[in-house]
Design a protein around this motif. Sequence first.
Motif, PDB file in Angstrom:
ATOM      1  N   VAL A 110       0.856  -1.195   0.000  1.00  0.00           N
ATOM      2  CA  VAL A 110       0.000   0.000   0.000  1.00  0.00           C
ATOM      3  C   VAL A 110       0.888   1.241   0.000  1.00  0.00           C
ATOM      4  O   VAL A 110       1.588   1.519   0.973  1.00  0.00           O
ATOM      5  CB  VAL A 110      -0.958  -0.007   1.209  1.00  0.00           C
ATOM      6  CG1 VAL A 110      -1.785   1.269   1.264  1.00  0.00           C
ATOM      7  CG2 VAL A 110      -1.877  -1.232   1.145  1.00  0.00           C
ATOM      8  N   MET A 111       0.866   1.966  -1.112  1.00  0.00           N
ATOM      9  CA  MET A 111       1.759   3.108  -1.313  1.00  0.00           C
ATOM     10  C   MET A 111       1.106   4.454  -1.001  1.00  0.00           C
ATOM     11  O   MET A 111       1.776   5.481  -1.003  1.00  0.00           O
ATOM     12  CB  MET A 111       2.244   3.124  -2.770  1.00  0.00           C
ATOM     13  CG  MET A 111       3.095   1.925  -3.169  1.00  0.00           C
ATOM     14  SD  MET A 111       3.308   1.887  -4.958  1.00  0.00           S
ATOM     15  CE  MET A 111       4.815   0.905  -5.116  1.00  0.00           C
ATOM     16  N   ALA A 112      -0.237   4.469  -0.814  1.00  0.00           N
ATOM     17  CA  ALA A 112      -0.934   5.754  -0.661  1.00  0.00           C
ATOM     18  C   ALA A 112      -1.955   5.767   0.475  1.00  0.00           C
ATOM     19  O   ALA A 112      -1.949   6.671   1.302  1.00  0.00           O
ATOM     20  CB  ALA A 112      -1.625   6.125  -1.969  1.00  0.00           C
ATOM     21  N   ALA A 113      -2.843   4.786   0.512  1.00  0.00           N
ATOM     22  CA  ALA A 113      -3.982   4.846   1.432  1.00  0.00           C
ATOM     23  C   ALA A 113      -3.526   4.879   2.891  1.00  0.00           C
ATOM     24  O   ALA A 113      -2.482   4.321   3.234  1.00  0.00           O
ATOM     25  CB  ALA A 113      -4.904   3.663   1.186  1.00  0.00           C
ATOM     26  N   GLY A 114      -4.346   5.544   3.760  1.00  0.00           N
ATOM     27  CA  GLY A 114      -3.879   5.841   5.108  1.00  0.00           C
ATOM     28  C   GLY A 114      -4.782   5.506   6.281  1.00  0.00           C
ATOM     29  O   GLY A 114      -4.530   5.973   7.390  1.00  0.00           O
ATOM     30  N   THR A 115      -5.821   4.688   6.083  1.00  0.00           N
ATOM     31  CA  THR A 115      -6.650   4.304   7.229  1.00  0.00           C
ATOM     32  C   THR A 115      -5.911   3.244   8.056  1.00  0.00           C
ATOM     33  O   THR A 115      -5.340   2.307   7.496  1.00  0.00           O
ATOM     34  CB  THR A 115      -8.010   3.754   6.740  1.00  0.00           C
ATOM     35  OG1 THR A 115      -8.649   4.778   5.980  1.00  0.00           O
ATOM     36  CG2 THR A 115      -8.901   3.359   7.909  1.00  0.00           C
ATOM     37  N   SER A 116      -5.945   3.398   9.363  1.00  0.00           N
ATOM     38  CA  SER A 116      -5.153   2.520  10.237  1.00  0.00           C
ATOM     39  C   SER A 116      -5.445   1.044  10.022  1.00  0.00           C
ATOM     40  O   SER A 116      -4.533   0.219  10.006  1.00  0.00           O
ATOM     41  CB  SER A 116      -5.395   2.879  11.705  1.00  0.00           C
ATOM     42  OG  SER A 116      -4.686   4.055  12.027  1.00  0.00           O
ATOM     43  N   ASP A 128     -15.570  12.456   4.782  1.00  0.00           N
ATOM     44  CA  ASP A 128     -16.345  11.454   5.512  1.00  0.00           C
ATOM     45  C   ASP A 128     -16.074  10.038   5.003  1.00  0.00           C
ATOM     46  O   ASP A 128     -16.912   9.427   4.326  1.00  0.00           O
ATOM     47  CB  ASP A 128     -17.837  11.803   5.390  1.00  0.00           C
ATOM     48  CG  ASP A 128     -18.689  10.964   6.322  1.00  0.00           C
ATOM     49  OD1 ASP A 128     -18.120  10.193   7.125  1.00  0.00           O
ATOM     50  OD2 ASP A 128     -19.927  11.075   6.239  1.00  0.00           O
ATOM     51  N   TYR A 129     -14.906   9.519   5.306  1.00  0.00           N
ATOM     52  CA  TYR A 129     -14.590   8.097   5.055  1.00  0.00           C
ATOM     53  C   TYR A 129     -13.373   7.744   5.901  1.00  0.00           C
ATOM     54  O   TYR A 129     -12.850   8.598   6.627  1.00  0.00           O
ATOM     55  CB  TYR A 129     -14.399   7.820   3.564  1.00  0.00           C
ATOM     56  CG  TYR A 129     -13.095   8.254   2.932  1.00  0.00           C
ATOM     57  CD1 TYR A 129     -12.666   9.582   2.946  1.00  0.00           C
ATOM     58  CD2 TYR A 129     -12.271   7.310   2.295  1.00  0.00           C
ATOM     59  CE1 TYR A 129     -11.476   9.950   2.341  1.00  0.00           C
ATOM     60  CE2 TYR A 129     -11.086   7.679   1.685  1.00  0.00           C
ATOM     61  CZ  TYR A 129     -10.694   8.992   1.709  1.00  0.00           C
ATOM     62  OH  TYR A 129      -9.528   9.366   1.118  1.00  0.00           O
ATOM     63  N   GLY A 130     -12.914   6.509   5.822  1.00  0.00           N
ATOM     64  CA  GLY A 130     -11.887   5.953   6.701  1.00  0.00           C
ATOM     65  C   GLY A 130     -10.828   6.895   7.232  1.00  0.00           C
ATOM     66  O   GLY A 130     -10.747   7.141   8.448  1.00  0.00           O
ATOM     67  N   ASP A 169       1.995   3.689  14.205  1.00  0.00           N
ATOM     68  CA  ASP A 169       0.587   4.041  14.091  1.00  0.00           C
ATOM     69  C   ASP A 169      -0.045   4.066  15.483  1.00  0.00           C
ATOM     70  O   ASP A 169      -0.116   3.037  16.150  1.00  0.00           O
ATOM     71  CB  ASP A 169      -0.155   3.039  13.209  1.00  0.00           C
ATOM     72  CG  ASP A 169      -1.652   3.316  13.191  1.00  0.00           C
ATOM     73  OD1 ASP A 169      -2.028   4.503  13.189  1.00  0.00           O
ATOM     74  OD2 ASP A 169      -2.442   2.347  13.210  1.00  0.00           O
ATOM     75  N   PRO A 170      -0.527   5.224  15.957  1.00  0.00           N
ATOM     76  CA  PRO A 170      -1.059   5.318  17.326  1.00  0.00           C
ATOM     77  C   PRO A 170      -2.302   4.469  17.547  1.00  0.00           C
ATOM     78  O   PRO A 170      -2.540   4.030  18.676  1.00  0.00           O
ATOM     79  CB  PRO A 170      -1.389   6.810  17.480  1.00  0.00           C
ATOM     80  CG  PRO A 170      -0.630   7.518  16.418  1.00  0.00           C
ATOM     81  CD  PRO A 170      -0.511   6.542  15.286  1.00  0.00           C
ATOM     82  N   VAL A 171      -3.087   4.230  16.507  1.00  0.00           N
ATOM     83  CA  VAL A 171      -4.316   3.440  16.686  1.00  0.00           C
ATOM     84  C   VAL A 171      -3.964   2.006  17.054  1.00  0.00           C
ATOM     85  O   VAL A 171      -4.511   1.443  18.001  1.00  0.00           O
ATOM     86  CB  VAL A 171      -5.181   3.474  15.407  1.00  0.00           C
ATOM     87  CG1 VAL A 171      -6.375   2.534  15.546  1.00  0.00           C
ATOM     88  CG2 VAL A 171      -5.656   4.897  15.124  1.00  0.00           C
ATOM     89  N   LYS A 172      -3.009   1.413  16.315  1.00  0.00           N
ATOM     90  CA  LYS A 172      -2.621   0.036  16.627  1.00  0.00           C
ATOM     91  C   LYS A 172      -1.859  -0.054  17.947  1.00  0.00           C
ATOM     92  O   LYS A 172      -2.003  -1.010  18.692  1.00  0.00           O
ATOM     93  CB  LYS A 172      -1.794  -0.553  15.475  1.00  0.00           C
ATOM     94  CG  LYS A 172      -2.705  -0.999  14.334  1.00  0.00           C
ATOM     95  CD  LYS A 172      -1.968  -1.726  13.250  1.00  0.00           C
ATOM     96  CE  LYS A 172      -1.306  -0.793  12.294  1.00  0.00           C
ATOM     97  NZ  LYS A 172      -2.231  -0.078  11.418  1.00  0.00           N
ATOM     98  N   ALA A 173      -1.062   0.994  18.232  1.00  0.00           N
ATOM     99  CA  ALA A 173      -0.332   1.013  19.502  1.00  0.00           C
ATOM    100  C   ALA A 173      -1.301   1.014  20.675  1.00  0.00           C
ATOM    101  O   ALA A 173      -1.106   0.320  21.672  1.00  0.00           O
ATOM    102  CB  ALA A 173       0.585   2.234  19.549  1.00  0.00           C
TER     103      ALA A 173
END
Length: 389
Positions: A119-125, A166-168, A381-385
Amino acid sequence: MLRRGLIAAAAATLLASAAQAQETVKVGLILPMTGPSASTGKQIDAAVKLYQAVNGTTVAGKKVEVILKDDTGVADITKRLAQELVVNDKVAFLAGFGLTPLALAVAPIATQARVPEIVMAAGTSTITEASPFIARTSFTLAQSSVPMADWSIKNGIKKVVTLVSDYGPGIDAEKSFAEKFKAEGGTIAESLRVPLRNPDFAPFLQKAADAKPDALFVFVPSGFGAQFVKQFVERGLDKSGIKLIATGDVTDDDQLNGMGDVMIGVINTHNYSAAHDSPANKAFVEAFKKANNGMRPNFMAVGGYDGMHLVYEALKKTGGATDGEKLMAAIKGMAWESPRGPISIDPDTRDIIQNIYVRKVDKQNGELYNVEFATIPNVKDPVKAAKKN
Ligand code: VNL
């Protein structure tokens, strides 16, 4: 003698061409080359081409062939293209993915076919959790939004309105900013979510102005920032005393210079600036501009460049073997110096660990740039942390 020699030579040629045919490693690169996110496709495609121009096309004795496909930014098309690339072209890697829904649509195919999805662009955790075959070289929105909240509190901002697509990734930006900002004593007056497609920011900007916050925190994806800023200025918000703060997706290097001097002084946080001061980045920016009629690379370009690096280095580590499990094992924990600074792939999550920079838009040599003035090093990534604890 002569005849036997000729036959042997002919046989050798046949063998050699058969070996050559086997020795091509194919990378299926799926990008939005047309449609509303075409700038992301254009940037990543250019970066992948530059990577191959600089590093050659032979890796571990094999020829790396990139097959570019345009998904126009529509997830059903991404999925169909990924299937065709796996079944017909027998690609060893799937790469690209300009938007979150496009990356997620391919995850089941990566898992089933055991093909790494870069994944080179998308950024949802959550993207990296959708398949054990996904690795990411872009960023997560939480990575940039938490430091923005932290900077805001430390610089006297107490009340914020958030405005996100309004998305991920927008929801991630909104939540991770708000969580940090509130934990440090700040107040969120409004959480505004704008449709991703054909956004009209005007009614949301009116709501934001009415709430009279100290600052407006914004995320829109790459390619949408200029339109947002235009409406921000048209509604007079630049003169309202409400400070504009953002993730670096808004002050995108692809568009920033065209947004005008109204952007000077805007504080934002992100993983890459074309103005990043390092020899590696100077060489990258110069070569990229030279190969692309002066186009400035943005954070999407650097995600594509590093994604190609991951492909090349993984192949080197496996000695050219294209077994998906072996490639993923090679990818985990890989660390290198990117044009953005030092980066690595977290061996536990396959997500990127990188510096986040606090930047201020300023003029350098007559052009607008994001000028870095503080660094938060090695951000996971703070969400996974948070999930782990
Ligand atoms: C995404 C996130 C796309 C950040 C972006 O630009 C961006 C996404 C196209 O995850 O969809 O800047």
